[in-house]
Enzyme design. Structure first.
Site, mmCIF file in Angstrom:
data_model
loop_
_atom_site.group_PDB
_atom_site.id
_atom_site.type_symbol
_atom_site.label_atom_id
_atom_site.label_comp_id
_atom_site.label_asym_id
_atom_site.label_seq_id
_atom_site.Cartn_x
_atom_site.Cartn_y
_atom_site.Cartn_z
ATOM 1 N N LYS A 195 0.845 -1.192 0.000
ATOM 2 C CA LYS A 195 0.000 0.000 0.000
ATOM 3 C C LYS A 195 0.882 1.245 0.000
ATOM 4 C CE LYS A 195 -3.646 2.255 2.741
ATOM 5 N NZ LYS A 195 -4.459 2.142 3.983
ATOM 6 N N ASP A 234 -14.275 3.463 8.676
ATOM 7 C CA ASP A 234 -14.463 3.303 7.230
ATOM 8 C C ASP A 234 -14.863 1.870 6.894
ATOM 9 O OD1 ASP A 234 -14.591 4.283 4.654
ATOM 10 O OD2 ASP A 234 -12.473 3.950 4.220
#
Length: 612
Positions: free
Chosen positions: A354, A447
């Site tokens: 990432k 989230d």
């Protein structure tokens, strides 16, 4: 002439006579009636044992913490520590309430030769029992454990009630008695604990290999290690003048080593950035302070990050940027999984890399705290010395996101039946329950959505992407972030951050699993708003995914239970939403219905908490 017993002998005598009380499972502790004290930070007293547990690395791996989290309270000069047999260590625990039992849950992967009995008596040194491990892992067959299977080990602990904290007790240490612990006063004095208090809270026989709670007003000072290999557990940690000099010198050298390491990393990152940014002048400063343009650290937090990063070095691998470039074909767009996440291979094993587009400090700090089978595992990280960009390296989760399965009819029709969807729902609920109830301070993900739920090769769900997560809740923020359709109303209106905003988003995910479609309808209406109007079974049947209606093994009783949980989770009033503990219990009832229908259960039976 009548003899008079000293006070500590009298107390010890009474403790021996006191009948052992059942406190939940054997040797366990029930939760306090005051549930507001959970979770709390406490410690277990662990002994270094040969041949495999005379080093901080395997002990820290066993409990899922970093080595410095053990070395600091244990008065050990990290990283040059030499442990000796039976040396006492303080291992940090996050104590929580699970099914009315007071536990600190840690994840463990089964190795060849492991049994629940071996785990409890040998590796975890009777800080738990095999009965408790069986209770928590009801889906596993104790006589048929698969190598590599994920097991939750419940370590005994307890949070001090207010009646204790008002008397100055800060922690209740979990301690396993040994035959050498001949009397209660010796144990109490070793940890500078009050003998009367210790006797009063341990309503059980003082027998070897049982666990007791030791009330302390502050973290006790344990003896440090030295090169001679001698160590004696005393209350003060003191010794001869020579020993004190050796211990002090060891600690000093350890601190100097860490400072030098921090300085080296800081210089590497700082000068690398200067080369990468060139002569851009004030624009460089503007980009670094704002966290834009690929840099992972803001100027204000850079020093703090570099200081805290030393805690990560012993638990996570520090990758070189060249490794990641080779693994991802120099970050070829063809390797993109989603957004800024790339698939790569190192030593033949797949990884997910990432590339951070914002400050990585908060995410890395939170990822250090969590360790659960239903959370995507962080393997390591990298800082590019050329431009300061941060990369987080995760385990690769083979089957991608839940959203891709729900939005691709070809996948959904063949693999995502009701039993699989229910299993996914339970996995996500367990992951959320862990971060809400078993971390301290509590972690709010902020989230939760189907694209942040990944499925492995066995369709086991794992929560990913802690980029927006926050450690601590019941806070107000003016910076509203999230995905439309999943955002709780109180967060959208007032910026209120609580665990109940995750519960709301989880309810939306449950509705996605039932309906098999995105959170926004064709007319722009949210799923949670639609759910407010759907109550009766015939309405749910007309509303749900047609593939489920047409498929096998989809009992409507189970579906109605899940819809009931979802409707409770998306209540507009956050105080009326359930906790994730309640959700896990109630989904067990949904599984009961599916089990009765198919004859094959997914996990242990339980009782629900929502009346329908």
């Amino acid at each position: 002439m009548r003899a008079t017993l000293p006070l500590h002998h009298l107390l010890l005598f009474l403790l021996f006579l006191h009948p052992t009380q059942s406190q939940g499972p054997p040797n366990g502790y029930t939760c306090s009636t005051d549930r507001t004290i959970y979770p709390c930070r406490t410690y277990a007293v662990y002994r270094a044992t040969p041949p495999n547990l005379l080093d901080l690395a395997p002990i820290s791996d066993l409990f899922g913490v970093s080595r410095t989290m053990i070395s600091d309270p244990s008065n050990i000069a990290f990283p040059n520590a030499t442990l000796v047999p039976d040396q006492l260590l303080l291992v940090p625990l996050t104590c929580s309430c699970t099914s009315n039992h007071s536990y600190s849950n840690t994840s463990y992967k089964i190795l060849p030769g492991d049994t629940f009995y071996i785990l409890s008596t040998t590796k975890f040194q009777n800080l738990t029992t095999y009965q408790d491990i069986e209770l928590v892992n009801s889906t596993l067959v104790p006589t048929n454990l698969s190598i590599g299977a994920d097991v939750v080990v419940p370590v005994f602990c307890q949070c001090p009630e207010k009646s204790l904290t008002s008397r100055g007790v800060s922690h209740l240490l979990t301690y396993q008695l040994r035959p050498s612990d001949t009397n209660a006063s010796m144990v109490a004095s070793r940890f500078r604990a009050d003998l009367r208090t210790m006797v009063s809270i341990n309503a059980r026989k003082l027998v070897p290999f049982s666990t007791v709670l030791i009330p302390v007003t502050r973290i006790p000072t344990l003896p440090g290690t030295n090169n001679s290999g001698s160590s004696s557990p005393t209350a003060s940690g003191g010794g001869s003048g020579k020993d004190g000099v050796v211990v002090g010198l060891s600690i000093g050298l350890g601190v100097v080593g860490i400072v030098l390491l921090v300085g080296l990393l800081w210089l590497l990152c700082f000068f690398g950035r200067r080369r990468g940014y060139g002569q851009e002048g004030s624009d460089v400063k503007r980009r670094r302070v704002g966290g834009v343009g690929g840099g992972c650290l803001s100027m204000l937090e850079e020093n703090k990050f570099m200081a805290d990063i030393t805690d990560c070095l012993d638990r996570y691998r520090l990758y070189q940027i060249e490794e990641l470039r080779r693994a991802t074909s120099d970050f070829d767009p063809a390797c993109v999984i989603q957004g800024s996440v790339y698939k790569g291979f190192i030593d033949g094993e797949a990884i997910a890399v990432k590339k951070m587009k914002w400050n990585a400090y908060q995410e890395l700090r939170i990822l250090q705290k969590v360790n659960h089978t239903n959370l995507v595992k962080l393997e390591g990280f990298c800082i590019d010395p050329e431009d300061g960009t941060c990369y987080l390296v995760y385990e690769y989760v083979e089957n991608g996101s839940l959203s891709s399965w729900l939005q691709e009819p070809r996948k959904t029709s063949s693999n995502l039946d009701w039993k699989t969807r229910l299993r996914i729902a339970v996995d996500v609920a367990n992951g959320l329950q862990y971060i809400h109830e078993h971390t301290w301070p509590k972690v709010v993900h902020k989230d939760i959505k189907s694209s942040n739920i990944l499925l492995d090769s066995k369709m086991k769900a794992k929560i990913a992407n802690f980029g927006l997560a926050r450690s601590g809740c019941n806070a107000i923020t003016t910076h509203i972030v999230g995905t439309q359709g999943y955002i709780a109303l109180e967060y959208l209106a007032d910026g209120l951050v609580t665990t109940k905003m995750d519960v709301f988003a989880y309810g939306v995910v449950l509705l996605e699993l039932v309906l098999g479609r995105e959170v926004m309808g064709e007319k722009g209406e949210m799923l949670w708003a639609e759910a407010e109007r759907v109550e009766r079974e015939e309405e749910v049947k007309a509303w749900m995914d047609k593939k489920l209606v047409e498929g096998e093994c989809c009992p409507m009783e189970s579906v109605m239970s899940v819809v009931g949980v979802a409707r409770a989770c998306v209540q507009r009033d956050l105080t009326r939403r359930p906790s994730m503990v309640d959700v896990v219990y109630t989904l067990s009832r949904a599984d009961d219905a599916c089990s009765d229908f198919s004859g094959d259960g997914l996990f242990g039976h339980g009782s629900g908490v929502f009346a329908r």
